[in-house]
Design a protein around this motif. Sequence first.
Motif, mmCIF file in Angstrom:
data_model
loop_
_atom_site.group_PDB
_atom_site.id
_atom_site.type_symbol
_atom_site.label_atom_id
_atom_site.label_comp_id
_atom_site.label_asym_id
_atom_site.label_seq_id
_atom_site.Cartn_x
_atom_site.Cartn_y
_atom_site.Cartn_z
ATOM 1 N N ALA A 151 26.285 47.987 42.137
ATOM 2 C CA ALA A 151 27.391 48.791 42.665
ATOM 3 C C ALA A 151 28.110 48.059 43.784
ATOM 4 O O ALA A 151 29.351 48.025 43.841
ATOM 5 N N SER A 152 27.362 47.458 44.685
ATOM 6 C CA SER A 152 27.975 46.727 45.791
ATOM 7 C C SER A 152 28.688 45.476 45.290
ATOM 8 O O SER A 152 29.793 45.137 45.762
ATOM 9 N N TYR A 153 28.102 44.807 44.317
ATOM 10 C CA TYR A 153 28.692 43.588 43.772
ATOM 11 C C TYR A 153 30.030 43.886 43.091
ATOM 12 O O TYR A 153 31.024 43.172 43.292
ATOM 13 N N ARG A 154 30.081 44.940 42.287
ATOM 14 C CA ARG A 154 31.323 45.292 41.597
ATOM 15 C C ARG A 154 32.423 45.654 42.586
ATOM 16 O O ARG A 154 33.584 45.273 42.406
ATOM 17 N N ARG A 155 32.053 46.339 43.634
ATOM 18 C CA ARG A 155 33.038 46.753 44.637
ATOM 19 C C ARG A 155 33.640 45.525 45.329
ATOM 20 O O ARG A 155 34.863 45.448 45.515
ATOM 21 N N LEU A 156 32.808 44.580 45.715
ATOM 22 C CA LEU A 156 33.299 43.391 46.406
ATOM 23 C C LEU A 156 34.058 42.469 45.451
ATOM 24 O O LEU A 156 35.003 41.778 45.875
ATOM 25 N N CYS A 157 33.674 42.434 44.170
ATOM 26 C CA CYS A 157 34.407 41.621 43.201
ATOM 27 C C CYS A 157 35.833 42.126 43.025
ATOM 28 O O CYS A 157 36.783 41.337 42.919
ATOM 29 N N MET A 158 36.000 43.435 43.007
ATOM 30 C CA MET A 158 37.335 44.006 42.902
ATOM 31 C C MET A 158 38.175 43.667 44.132
ATOM 32 O O MET A 158 39.384 43.473 44.046
ATOM 33 N N LEU A 159 37.504 43.560 45.270
ATOM 34 C CA LEU A 159 38.231 43.280 46.506
ATOM 35 C C LEU A 159 38.646 41.817 46.598
ATOM 36 O O LEU A 159 39.768 41.501 47.028
ATOM 37 N N TYR A 160 37.754 40.900 46.191
ATOM 38 C CA TYR A 160 37.984 39.478 46.408
ATOM 39 C C TYR A 160 38.373 38.700 45.150
ATOM 40 O O TYR A 160 38.447 37.475 45.193
ATOM 41 N N HIS A 161 38.613 39.374 44.045
ATOM 42 C CA HIS A 161 38.899 38.630 42.813
ATOM 43 C C HIS A 161 40.162 37.780 42.994
ATOM 44 O O HIS A 161 41.221 38.291 43.399
ATOM 45 N N PRO A 162 40.082 36.486 42.696
ATOM 46 C CA PRO A 162 41.228 35.590 42.940
ATOM 47 C C PRO A 162 42.488 35.982 42.169
ATOM 48 O O PRO A 162 43.607 35.735 42.631
ATOM 49 N N ASP A 163 42.347 36.596 40.978
ATOM 50 C CA ASP A 163 43.504 36.925 40.152
ATOM 51 C C ASP A 163 44.376 38.015 40.780
ATOM 52 O O ASP A 163 45.503 38.238 40.319
ATOM 53 N N LYS A 164 43.883 38.695 41.807
ATOM 54 C CA LYS A 164 44.654 39.747 42.444
ATOM 55 C C LYS A 164 45.665 39.200 43.448
ATOM 56 O O LYS A 164 46.457 39.957 44.000
ATOM 57 N N HIS A 165 45.615 37.900 43.730
ATOM 58 C CA HIS A 165 46.472 37.318 44.763
ATOM 59 C C HIS A 165 47.327 36.207 44.164
ATOM 60 O O HIS A 165 46.835 35.322 43.468
#
Length: 577
Positions: free
Chosen positions: A50-64
Amino acid sequence: MSLQITGRVGGTIPNANMAASLDDDFEFDNQDYYSLLNVSKEATLEELKASYRRLCMLYHPDKHRDPELKSQAEQLFNQVHQAYEVLSDAHSRAIYDIFGKKGLEVEGWEVVERKRTPAEIREEYERLQREREERRLQQRTNPKGTISVGVDATDLFDRYDEDFEEMPGGGFPHIEINKMHISQSIEAPLTNSDTAVLSGSLSTHNGNGGGNINMTVRRVTSAKGWGEVELGAGDILGPLMGLKVFRNLTPRCFLTAQCGFQFSPRGLRPSCSLMTARHLDQNTMGYLQWRWGPHSAMTTSLVRDTKSSHFTLALQLGVAHSYLMMSYQYKFQDEDQTKVKGSVKTGWFGTVVEYGVERKISRHSVLSATVSIGVPQGVTLKIKLARASQTYLFPVHLTDQLLPSAVFYATVGPVLLYMAIHRLIIIPYTQAQKEQDLELQRKSSATDIAKKKNEAESAVLLMQESVRRIIEGEESKMGLIILNAWYGKFVSDTSQKQEKAKVIDVTVPLQCLVKDSKLILTETPKAGLPGFYDPCVGEEKSLKLLYQFRGVMHQVISADTESLRIPKQSHRIEPES
């Protein structure tokens, strides 16, 4: 230091490269994977996911789209992915829990069976630690020494006795050193199982002195026992030959046997002793000893040692010395490891009552004072200073009689003297030493802290868009909004400049952790959280935050390694107008 092997770990053994890597300047990495994922050290696999998925959504490179933000996001995303990979694998997680991040980089773990449990890996670590200690033993001696200086201060109080006759030309009390004892020993590891010890001592009492020298060779024969041979010579008692054997009979019982031959001017004087001991429970030991020789006796004792106390009860029956002794020691759970002790001993020699206190005064020094009151021994004050492996004893004999004044001054005098020395010397010295250690720590970690600061600032930039959406969602339902948050060392001084220099603003990182109007922080150090870094290395830190929940203002102050759950009704304060 003799080597005693207490167990053996089975299974595949890591190769020599691994042991060498662990031995060469091994240090733990300061990055905490648990803190990075904001999970406890007992977190389940579901909590990690759960924590990993949350942080992946926050830091995923494709979002920037911005190249700089995309590069920063990729770096943080890789850190989170690495932390999850390690903690989600039971094998890697067990290694990380024991050795830290650097333990995962050591060659050799690939030959350890992956089916081994974390407990077995921990046993492997303990085995490596024993091997490391063996290598250290081959490169050093272990010097131990004792210096004892006996002081005769009976003239201080005997002059107030009715039968005292003052010597001609008297004036100042006559205080003299009437006995001294110096002993020293060094160890020389010969092999992994053999150790040689060379020791010697010199003594003098009222102008008469003597000395001796001893050589002992000890061999560890198996995991259950060892034996040693002793050879000695002295100017009074003559040559000495001895043999001592130790053996574990069962996991809860052991036996020690010793015999010796003293070649004195009066002829050959043999002696022997036999002692057996057994664990009665987790904290209690029972001993039974028999001695034959110049001081033949049978002794039985019961020793109970717990975290907060130490109790001893002993009975000895002998031709020359018989006694009953009981002692109790209370251990305070404070930083100075203060201990208060008392004992009563009675036998054919009379009765002795002792009481005293022991306290740690520096990192390697322990100071103790004991008052001994006996019939017919009188009153004696014993001062003891233990500094690393060296011990200094100062028994001060005050009077041969039971004088209340001697007991009073022997009790109150050391306390007042210690308080003065502690305030004027010890406290300033320890504070200066701590400041020096902190300064060295800051200098050695300056580069790493600068790197962590840049990573934290990058993480805050990446959080801005997510925080904006979180705040909008929380405002729509009057949920949890972090108004201000600071992390670091808060100084009580009113100087705002001094306080700002030791804290950092963590409002954005904490708001980013809010989910469903809740903020949950584990007991791991908060410097490892995304967007955090350590602003004051080596000092105690805390988290202070002001938040709004259901339209009401609240304030929270939390220790660095304290778990925190918000909202919490007990932290509520009055709303601001």
